[in-house]
Design an enzyme around this catalytic site. Structure first.
Site, PDB file in Angstrom:
ATOM      1  N   SER A 212       2.269  -2.754   7.599  1.00  0.00           N
ATOM      2  CA  SER A 212       1.111  -3.660   7.571  1.00  0.00           C
ATOM      3  C   SER A 212       0.694  -3.967   6.137  1.00  0.00           C
ATOM      4  CB  SER A 212      -0.064  -3.151   8.398  1.00  0.00           C
ATOM      5  OG  SER A 212      -0.167  -1.783   8.356  1.00  0.00           O
TER       6      SER A 212
ATOM      7  N   GLU B 107      -7.613  -5.214   4.796  1.00  0.00           N
ATOM      8  CA  GLU B 107      -7.409  -4.141   5.778  1.00  0.00           C
ATOM      9  C   GLU B 107      -8.740  -3.453   6.118  1.00  0.00           C
ATOM     10  OE1 GLU B 107      -3.888  -2.767   6.458  1.00  0.00           O
ATOM     11  OE2 GLU B 107      -4.847  -1.661   8.071  1.00  0.00           O
TER      12      GLU B 107
ATOM     13  N   ASP C  19      -1.216   2.359  -0.450  1.00  0.00           N
ATOM     14  CA  ASP C  19      -0.101   1.576   0.090  1.00  0.00           C
ATOM     15  C   ASP C  19       0.020   0.229  -0.618  1.00  0.00           C
ATOM     16  OD1 ASP C  19      -0.115   3.688   1.759  1.00  0.00           O
ATOM     17  OD2 ASP C  19      -0.755   2.602   3.541  1.00  0.00           O
TER      18      ASP C  19
ATOM     19  N   SER D 121       4.297   1.747   5.859  1.00  0.00           N
ATOM     20  CA  SER D 121       3.454   0.649   5.371  1.00  0.00           C
ATOM     21  C   SER D 121       3.907  -0.761   5.699  1.00  0.00           C
ATOM     22  CB  SER D 121       3.285   0.759   3.845  1.00  0.00           C
ATOM     23  OG  SER D 121       2.395   1.752   3.577  1.00  0.00           O
TER      24      SER D 121
END
Ligand code: GLA
Length: 376
Positions: free
Chosen positions: A123, A155, A167, A121
């Protein structure tokens, strides 16, 4: 880091936040099916320092891309530039979409020790740490949970990955020495203690980079949605295993049926795993991790040769309770639960065997479980 900020932006930062990465212990590809997940935040992550500006410019610099110039964006005309800074920019776009308009531009400095594209994770951590500094600078009253929701929106809407909430939620809400048992449908959560010093979590990085956006992630989600539609339920994980077995013949497509089977049984495994953890029954917990891997490999088809070798090798190493691929898949990492005393030999052996087969030594991270995003 503060002196670097001064060197880059000729001023001092107002705020510094840290967002950890996350590792998911069990409950993979359930979070966009209304199911349970059991991730935890880890002691690696991304720092961000920031300061608001007197104009409308946004500037981003990362020590991980130190050869690249500062990325500059205009707050009034936010457009992607196809580089890493699009992630924090997507978060600012998401704030705007939620009605939170930044009054002024900002300078941001990032530093990360999370491997990119490795399924732990990076990002989401980049998104959440950006959201956290923006909150500190402009919108103090926003809750951590809302930061997770804004980051997921960024996202989904702007980065083109139709991911679930796991996440961002784990990164925002994680708790030291606890796993986060989250119902992704209701966002109801419970912390499950992971305090036993006799167990250890080791992450092994296959070095195979996945690309969530361009990979089959979105396709898997569509297959699940078709299965849900065929069975006339809003989300697959609203069915228990028995109900699924009764309804599965309604699913018109073989692949969708496999995906749905994984999600339903994986969801059930999370509940069992939480009970096992509460009883300190690590052996049972580990077996569920192994079953999860097999299902991701054979039913959900998101594993790869490298991850399979890592997991299957781990299963045969003394002192290992369980091992599985973690995160979206198509490369990335495995998560391994073991006796603390087994860590040293495990790392030695897994590196050796992986190198023999794939020619590279995998990186390993012996992690501790930490709090979610925080100001420093
Ligand atoms: C990625 C997504 C998550 C989740 C996992 C698979 O990490 O961002 O939302 O779907 O894959 O469990």
């Amino acid at each position: 880091m503060s002196s670097l900020f001064e060197k880059i932006f000729y001023t001092f930062p107002d705020v510094c936040c840290f967002a950890p990465g996350r590792v998911n212990l069990i409950g993979e590809h359930t979070d966009y099916n209304g199911g349970y997940v059991l991730p935890c935040a880890i002691n690696r992550g991304i720092y961000c320092m920031a300061r608001s500006r007197n104009d409308r410019r946004l500037q981003f610099y990362s020590t991980n891309y130190s050869t690249e110039p500062i990325k500059k964006y205009d707050l009034d005309h936010l457009e992607f530039q196809n580089n890493w800074a699009d992630y924090p920019v997507s978060v600012i776009m998401a704030f705007k979409a939620f009605g939170y308009e930044l009054e002024r531009g900002c300078d941001f400095l990032f530093r990360s020790n999370l491997p990119e594209g490795a399924g732990i994770s990076s990002s989401a951590a980049l998104e959440v740490v950006t959201a956290a500094v923006v909150k500190e600078l402009f919108f103090h009253y926003i809750s951590k949970q809302e930061l997770a929701i804004i980051s997921q929106f960024a996202e989904n809407r702007f980065m083109g990955v139709n991911c679930g909430i796991m996440d961002q939620f784990a990164i925002a809400m994680g708790k030291e020495k606890n796993a986060l048992f989250l119902n992704s449908g209701t966002l109801h959560y419970e912390y499950i203690p992971l305090k036993d010093a006799s167990i250890a979590i080791v992450i092994v990085n296959s070095g195979v980079k996945h690309s969530l956006a361009s990979s089959a992630y979105n396709q898997r989600r569509c297959e699940c949605e078709l299965a849900a539609k065929n069975m006339n339920v809003s989300e697959i994980c609203s069915l228990d295993t028995e109900e699924f077995e009764k309804k599965k013949h309604f699913i018109t497509d073989k692949l969708s049926c496999m995906r749905a089977r994984h999600a339903v049984y994986e969801n059930h495994r999370v509940i069992e795993a939480v009970n096992a953890l509460k009883r300190h029954d690590y052996r049972h917990f580990g077996l569920l991790m192994n079953e999860s891997h097999i299902s991701l490999r054979d039913q959900y088809e998101v594993s790869c040769d490298e991850l399979n070798l890592l997991a299957e090798t781990a299963w045969s190493i003394k002192g290992v309770y369980g091992a599985r691929m973690t995160g979206g898949g198509f490369g990335g990492c495995t998560v391994n639960l073991m006796e603390s005393g087994a860590v040293k030999d495990f790392i030695k052996l897994i590196k050796l065997i992986y190198k023999e087969k794939f020619g590279i030594e995998p990186l390993t991270y012996s992690v501790s479980v930490t709090d979610g995003v925080r100001t420093m």
